[in-house]
Design an enzyme around this catalytic site. Structure first.
Site, PDB file in Angstrom:
ATOM      1  N   ASP A   1       0.859  -1.184   0.000  1.00 20.29           N
ATOM      2  CA  ASP A   1       0.000   0.000   0.000  1.00 20.29           C
ATOM      3  C   ASP A   1       0.892   1.229   0.000  1.00 20.29           C
ATOM      4  O   ASP A   1       1.974   1.217   0.585  1.00 20.29           O
ATOM      5  CB  ASP A   1      -0.967  -0.001   1.183  1.00 20.29           C
ATOM      6  CG  ASP A   1      -0.271  -0.011   2.527  1.00 20.29           C
ATOM      7  OD1 ASP A   1       0.066   1.091   3.034  1.00 20.29           O
ATOM      8  OD2 ASP A   1      -0.045  -1.098   3.080  1.00 20.29           O
TER       9      ASP A   1
ATOM     10  N   ASP B   1     -10.011   3.139   5.906  1.00 21.29           N
ATOM     11  CA  ASP B   1      -8.925   3.058   6.877  1.00 21.29           C
ATOM     12  C   ASP B   1      -9.395   3.751   8.158  1.00 21.29           C
ATOM     13  O   ASP B   1      -9.465   4.969   8.238  1.00 21.29           O
ATOM     14  CB  ASP B   1      -7.692   3.755   6.295  1.00 21.29           C
ATOM     15  CG  ASP B   1      -6.499   3.772   7.253  1.00 21.29           C
ATOM     16  OD1 ASP B   1      -6.648   3.297   8.397  1.00 21.29           O
ATOM     17  OD2 ASP B   1      -5.439   4.272   6.850  1.00 21.29           O
TER      18      ASP B   1
ATOM     19  N   GLU C   1      -8.621   3.747  12.195  1.00 22.50           N
ATOM     20  CA  GLU C   1      -7.601   3.297  13.135  1.00 22.50           C
ATOM     21  C   GLU C   1      -7.317   4.392  14.151  1.00 22.50           C
ATOM     22  O   GLU C   1      -7.993   5.421  14.192  1.00 22.50           O
ATOM     23  CB  GLU C   1      -6.327   2.942  12.372  1.00 22.50           C
ATOM     24  CG  GLU C   1      -5.785   4.117  11.546  1.00 22.50           C
ATOM     25  CD  GLU C   1      -4.463   3.818  10.851  1.00 22.50           C
ATOM     26  OE1 GLU C   1      -3.445   3.769  11.575  1.00 22.50           O
ATOM     27  OE2 GLU C   1      -4.466   3.630   9.613  1.00 22.50           O
TER      28      GLU C   1
END
Length: 295
Positions: A93, A182, A184
């Site tokens: 990534d 994403d 987090e």
């Protein structure tokens, strides 16, 4: 760790050692060839440092930025133990930190898929997105895009729409993976972005439902088990619909968040060859193609 803890007061901690239950058909601890020293020598200019460094301003967060700040990365690019190489599909990534990526170097190493940062919140678009997204595709990789969520800035619906409009779309061409949320540790502030557990679950549901309505695909959820437990109360409501991309820099994926019987992707280091972040797909290449095609 309380949600109001300052970024600058956090200490890095080793990744948890608990092992998670993994669905039998996907129960693989996978590996990449090579050594830690080789990975460090082959890292692109600044790749290792930029992956580990804390973001300094909005837009600079990359996949796993918060995880590295809270839990560190003790792997130094070392591959996990080898048990079943036939089911290992290498991936990477990337974000603006990597600039123009040398996709040939990665392809020559057997990297078969890539995820590229497209957006963050509703005010940032990756300036290298075109080179990274098209460059990986032109080397024959299956690729997709990810969105770095900032739930304290706007609603899940707003951010999903922004992502879908700016690189996060999907087409049934056999080479495009579903978009990634994403979600987090907050690399800019309080751990859970100032949201309660129920508000965080609502935000994630808002994003994933909107993304599916825009693209026809269930978004992949990239997260870390410790963060998920702390900030969603270990909610189990997404495992049946949204593939899991687990972040854990260790020799195994470890315990998974509630609701998921297996992981689909695993980000196991931020200091691997050429670009830093390296991952594996939990299955054979033909299964990755099924995922790209909407299966």
């Amino acid at each position: 760790m309380p949600g109001s803890t300052s970024v600058h007061s956090r200490r890095r901690r080793g990744a948890p050692a608990a092992a998670g239950a993994v669905l039998a058909s996907f129960a693989l601890v996978v590996a990449l060839p090579g050594t830690a020293n080789a990975a460090q020598e082959d890292a692109g200019p600044g790749a290792r440092d930029s992956q580990r460094a804390a973001p300094t301003k909005p837009g600079e967060a990359s996949l796993g930025a918060g995880v590295r700040m809270y839990e560190g990365d003790s792997t130094d690019g070392a591959p996990p133990p080898i048990t079943n190489r036939a089911a290992t599909v290498k991936g990477v990534d990337v974000s603006s930190h990597q600039g123009n990526v040398n996709w040939k170097a990665l392809s020559d190493r057997g990297v078969r898929w890539a995820y590229v940062k497209a957006t963050e919140s509703t005010s940032y678009k990756n300036p290298y997105f075109t080179q990274q997204y098209n460059g990986s595709y032109n080397r024959g990789m299956i690729r997709g895009a990810y969105h770095f969520a900032l739930p304290n800035k706007s609603s899940g619906k707003t951010q999903a729409n922004y992502f879908a409009k700016n690189g996060g779309g999907w087409s049934k061409d056999g080479k495009t993976l579903p978009g990634v949320l994403d979600i987090e540790y907050n690399p800019y502030g309080s751990t859970c972005y100032g949201l309660s557990k129920s508000a965080m679950v609502k935000w994630i549901r808002d994003f994933t439902r909107t993304y599916k309505s825009r693209t026809g695909r269930d978004a992949v959820i990239y997260t870390n088990t410790n963060w998920w437990r702390q900030c969603t109360g270990n909610n189990g409501g997404f495992g049946k619909t949204n593939p899991l991309w687990i972040a854990r820099y260790a020799s195994s994926p470890g315990a998974l968040p509630n609701g998921w019987g297996f992981h689909t992707f695993w980000q196991y280091t931020s200091s691997g060859p050429v670009v830093g972040d390296h991952n594996v797909f939990n299955g054979a290449y033909n299964r990755l193609k099924v995922l790209a095609n909407g299966g």
